[in-house]
Design an enzyme around this catalytic site. Structure first.
Site, PDB file in Angstrom:
ATOM      1  N   GLY A  43      14.877 -12.939  -0.429  1.00 38.63           N
ATOM      2  CA  GLY A  43      13.454 -13.049  -0.751  1.00 38.63           C
ATOM      3  C   GLY A  43      12.590 -12.510   0.369  1.00 38.63           C
ATOM      4  O   GLY A  43      11.509 -11.965   0.123  1.00 38.63           O
ATOM      5  N   GLU A  85       0.155 -15.675   2.011  1.00 39.95           N
ATOM      6  CA  GLU A  85       0.000 -14.765   3.159  1.00 39.95           C
ATOM      7  C   GLU A  85       0.045 -13.319   2.670  1.00 39.95           C
ATOM      8  O   GLU A  85       0.813 -12.488   3.165  1.00 39.95           O
ATOM      9  CB  GLU A  85       1.116 -15.044   4.174  1.00 39.95           C
ATOM     10  CG  GLU A  85       1.134 -16.513   4.612  1.00 39.95           C
ATOM     11  CD  GLU A  85       2.394 -16.931   5.359  1.00 39.95           C
ATOM     12  OE1 GLU A  85       3.487 -16.628   4.850  1.00 39.95           O
ATOM     13  OE2 GLU A  85       2.274 -17.536   6.430  1.00 39.95           O
ATOM     14  N   CYS A 135       6.611 -18.191  13.832  1.00 38.29           N
ATOM     15  CA  CYS A 135       7.040 -16.797  13.782  1.00 38.29           C
ATOM     16  C   CYS A 135       6.247 -15.891  14.706  1.00 38.29           C
ATOM     17  O   CYS A 135       6.799 -14.962  15.282  1.00 38.29           O
ATOM     18  CB  CYS A 135       7.000 -16.275  12.355  1.00 38.29           C
ATOM     19  SG  CYS A 135       5.375 -16.207  11.641  1.00 38.29           S
TER      20      CYS A 135
END
Lengths: 667, 667
Positions: B190, B320, B416
């Site tokens: 994904g 996002e 991240c």
């Protein structure tokens, strides 16, 4: 039952018949289209609408059908709001079919009531053990309040006691459950509504217990230790609405502090204005000055810091809520139709307490803009959300616009707005006049006939003219009173000058006595007097307060009670490229064939046009970069004409861009 | 292992040492602050940060500790990104402590690997039966990809084989699981990432299987029947991330159609640019023209329709994600730091395929604006989201801004961005030059030393000057090549004219050969040649494409590579009241004591001021209504000075308003 005190403040709806150039169309729609259609929807007889389950829930609870509860936890209130609308229609004109349907519904409702008086089909059918365990979320007293409002209206309309007896038993039962005495629950509903309803019930029945119970709910709200925390623990943290934290987000339900200590418009907008309506009602009955003062403070917070120019309130979809001072984004606005209706309820009550045109002006602004925008011209589709700027190309693309619809919807899974519009318009006659002492206040200029009964005689008033589009009002008064009376005529907030004639004789400016925004005329009224009013109706370039980020450098046009907007249908795409020059011409023109007959505003305008001006044009064809300076993008202004239509009429010609605020081009 | 083909296109990081007026500070921060601090965070040794669990997860999986998995499903990737950053730091300078920590980590990682090669602590510890059952959501191959990238970098840095052997075994295992052969899973992750990582592994090891596997994942993506629908059914509809519908919202993961048929930037922005990087890599290795064409089309969609002026991408917090053409709201922007980093990855790969300054210009724009904005000047706090307009008074008040932070955060539960900034800056040397045939391309003007090995000799280049603030670049070249070579020097997109001198001799305009945005100089280079570049660095008033609603009537200032913004700290509150006159003066001034030394822009400006002008002022004090026309609000323009700072430097002086786009006052 005694003649309620409310008769001292407002006119019985029965005494007012509307025949108005602008409003008759909408009121007829409510009678002929909206209310009958609602009845079909409530009975799950409209194939293309989502099933409502609302009537069926009552039938199952009454033992007349088998099945399971369907719909939202507050589904019962849809039936109540429909019944209330029917009652108002019956107060202003007979309708055997509607009355028969209402009586049939009332029979079912009565059968669905428990022996102890309790009445709520969700808890009866789905959570019989859960009664009064989740006031923060489950709308039990909210639904009770709507049923009480319906019952009072139906009794006033027909004199039939059945439904008012039902709600009195229910209210008596609620009174036995809630209170500060030991063993009673000291809670209150997450969604305010019962407070104002109980005052109505008190006024109609004269039973003071209902007034005291309303007062109790208001007094208790926001006290510590907090009731919602306690009940949340008692039900082991069970949550009904997962998306919101209603048990702990206390501002959402305006229970973050006692109501008298609140001075800011926060939380769910509809809840706030319903609460304020109840507070004003209780203040009116009890003379509670601190309650009235809180009403004034929160009113000020709403109208001076947290309201759209359309009188829409609630700038955020999440929680359908107020946000912060001067945070009024045009495109992500919520501005729920119901919230503006509730604002009218509140304003109307403040007018009864302290007549001042600031309340009536906001009432008018909400009515002619957000409320009527909520319904299509054919009465068959509705807006829940009323944004001030729309680009339909973004729907389904950017989630911040997910709550906004570019066209009105036929019905809603949470169907609060259409029945709320119906009950407001069906009772519009109530909002035109109020009486205080020997003064008759005219708040709204809506044509039709009204009868005012004084102790020493009566007034018959015939209002006519084209107020909405032309500012013309004629009042023909036939009076039989033996003493002098005052007529107070509101000067609209958009009007800089008014011409008044009484029986053809001008009332010169220096003769005009103005109190709180009303011209007052006191005299012994004759058998026939004609007052003519001509309000100046210039096109106004409105600007926002300097703290409003989203209106900076922009203007909105207003003419009379109407806020205007630009639509793509008249002006092409990219409305953001249009600007109105500071001194450009503006012209109002009535266009009878457009949107049922509206006055448009044609404005000299400038359209920003950009062309590529560097070598790229040759290289890449006539395409523009996403960003460029004067060496790559040649911007110029092209003269054009912009056509504005009244905001309420938008989205009646298919999907397209719309904006209320337009850039101003200073010279 | 052979010398990978990548050597033909970009320089080994070891060959580039950065000593730059602007960047050295940030790279030093990465070495001295960010990476050591990350190591502490990853080991849960920073009391004020949320526990990361990342190292501990590996220790538990390795049998060295007892306990349960903690953190997100992709927590492993934080360790991998840290390790990759360490590897880049070791490629550009020794650091025994860091290398020891990395070796220690690698030992643990190796022990956490299963006998069959599988490596993922979430599934090892939490869902041992769930391996490869939820590719749509669970980031298994994404984590694998990051570990592969780290391993390649660490091997290149140290020559130590342990971690590259681990990931080769893992990749071999993945290759045995996925594929079109019967019995294999024909799925793909994904979150794209493994595609680009496998090409790196192929380039370093020469094992073509890894390239074919990468190609397989790209070829399979978006094919029907859809893999995510099938696996969703197979796992009985189990969902990992409740807020999003990753199994069915196929655009989110760019799996709505085969990659070669995609031509629009949609879905999760980071996923898209990682996918495009992998596509460009595979196209480079295989010569696949249709893959390259898809890269070009989506690039065009991003940079001509869906990118902020700061090279931020992703205009919506939900998912996002990209939204629609020209939908680039400034205040609700997402513009994730990681997405702009990924855009740099993609641009860099396109530069290797087809050198054109349009790629390098966007790379520069992302680097000097959104990427460096992502980190505070002290390297201790970070932005995930990079809005172009902020009013901190609305945080916690209006939910549409909930994702935006008015000040940088110390660490993140989903961490991240900080490690992504670290690995980008630690490897910044890779992005300055590329080689194609006999041409050396200079894409970025970043000071320092580089060594380029040709077949017939070498180049040593020393770049210096103050490019970022003054547009001055000096290149000192010492060459030993026996044949002629071309140096291609990028002309920045913000520069309208450049002065070039070679060994003091001007290269006149008519002599300049420009190809795809680069001045090319071909000659037999001598032992010592000095090229001086002086790029015109005017202050540019940038405007947005006419279709951009949110920039209409506004400008943004740019000077050199920097986009500028207004902050409340310099300009007071209500930045929306400021306007820049069309012909007003603009002045750049270097302020060494401000924010580590920046060039500010001082602009003649006008501030809109409103005062009440009707009787209300007397009645209600000096307060303004929320809306008013000229009869109630007197607006005037007051001259003032506005001070702009580079966008990257915002939010280093406490909370306050900020805006990139400012109204323009036309004359």
């Amino acid at each position: 039952m005694n003649i309620s005190k409310i008769r001292e403040r407002t006119l019985p709806l029965k005494n007012v018949a509307i025949r108005d150039h602008f409003w008759s169309h909408y009121i007829r729609l409510v009678r002929e289209v909206v209310v009958p259609y609602q009845w079909e929807v409530l009975n799950d007889r409209v194939p293309e609408a989502e099933p409502s389950h609302a009537v069926r829930n009552f039938k199952i609870a009454a033992g007349e059908e088998q099945g399971e509860f369907g719909g939202m936890v507050f589904q019962d209130s849809d039936v109540a709001k429909w019944l209330e609308a029917v009652a108002y229609l019956l107060q202003t004109g007979p309708d055997r079919e509607l009355e028969a349907a209402a009586d049939e519904m009332i029979d079912i409702i009565a059968k669905a009531q428990h022996a102890d008086g309790y009445l709520n089909t969700y808890f009866t059918l789905k959570e019989p053990e859960g009664r009064w365990t989740n006031l923060a979320e489950c709308h039990e007293l909210y639904c009770a309040g709507h049923m009480i409002e319906a019952a009072v209206a139906y009794y006033e309309a027909t004199g039939k006691r059945k439904i008012i007896d039902v709600v009195c038993r229910f209210a008596d039962y609620i009174d036995s459950v809630f209170g500060s005495e030991p063993g009673k629950l000291n809670g209150y509903d997450g969604h305010q509504e019962i407070e104002l309803a109980l005052v109505k019930l008190y006024r109609t029945t004269g039973i003071e217990r209902y007034l005291r119970l309303s007062q109790y709910f208001l007094d208790q709200r926001g006290s510590r230790p907090h009731f919602y925390f306690r009940e949340f623990k008692l039900r082991d943290g069970k949550v009904h609405f997962l998306q919101l934290d209603m048990a702990h987000d206390l501002k959402y339900s305006q229970s973050h502090r006692p109501v008298r200590q609140q001075d800011e418009a926060v939380g769910h907008a509809v809840r706030l204005v319903y609460m304020l309506s109840g507070m004003a009602d209780v203040a009116a009955e009890t003379g509670d000055a601190s309650l009235l003062q809180a009403c004034r403070s929160i009113w000020k917070s709403i109208v001076t810091k947290r309201m759209y120019i359309t009188a829409g309130i609630g700038s955020m979809a999440y929680g359908e809520s107020f946000t912060a001072d001067y945070d009024l984004p045009s495109d992500t606005a919520y501005a729920e139709t119901c919230a503006s209706i509730g604002l009218i309820f509140f304003a109307h009550r403040m007018l009864q307490l302290e007549p001042s045109s600031e309340y009536a002006s906001i009432m008018e602004r909400a009515l002619y803009n957000t409320v009527v925008s909520g319904m299509a011209r054919d009465g068959k589709s509705f807006f829940y959300v009323n944004p001030l700027e729309v680009d339909p190309r973004l729907f389904g693309k950017n989630q911040i616009y997910d709550h906004v619809k570019p066209i009105r919807q036929e019905w809603f899974s949470c169907a609060c707005c259409p029945p709320n519009i119906a009950r407001l318009l069906a009772s519009l006659g109530q909002y035109i006049y109020t009486v205080k002492g020997d003064t008759l206040y005219t708040h709204l200029y809506i044509g039709g006939h009204a009868k005012i009964d004084w102790e020493d005689g009566s007034f018959e008033i015939e209002q006519s003219g084209n107020y909405a589009w032309e500012g013309q009002v004629k009042l023909n008064i036939a009076a039989t009173c033996s003493h002098a009376k005052t007529i107070a005529l509101r000067i609209p907030d958009w009007c800089d000058g008014v011409k008044i004639e009484i029986d053809g004789v001008p009332l010169e400016l220096e003769q005009q006595r103005i109190e709180h925004g009303y011209v007052t005329i006191t005299r012994q009224w004759a058998a026939a007097t004609e007052i003519r009013l001509l309000f100046d109706m210039p096109i106004k370039k409105m600007k926002g307060h300097p703290a409003l980020r989203h209106t900076a450098g922009k203007i909105a046009l207003q003419r009379g009670p109407f806020i205007y907007c630009l639509e793509e249908a008249d002006n092409g795409e990219h409305l953001h490229l249009l600007a109105i020059p500071e001194n450009g011409g503006l012209e109002a023109a009535y266009v009878p064939e457009l949107l049922g007959g509206i006055t448009v505003i044609r404005a000299e305008a400038l359209r920003q046009v950009a062309e590529p001006c560097d070598d790229r044009a040759a290289l890449y064809g006539n395409t523009l970069a996403l960003y460029g300076d004067a060496s790559s993008m040649n911007w110029r202004e092209a003269s054009c004409q912009a056509t504005f239509i009244p905001y309420y009429a938008w989205a009646n010609r298919g999907m397209g861009e719309m904006t209320v605020w337009v850039r101003e081009r200073l010279l």
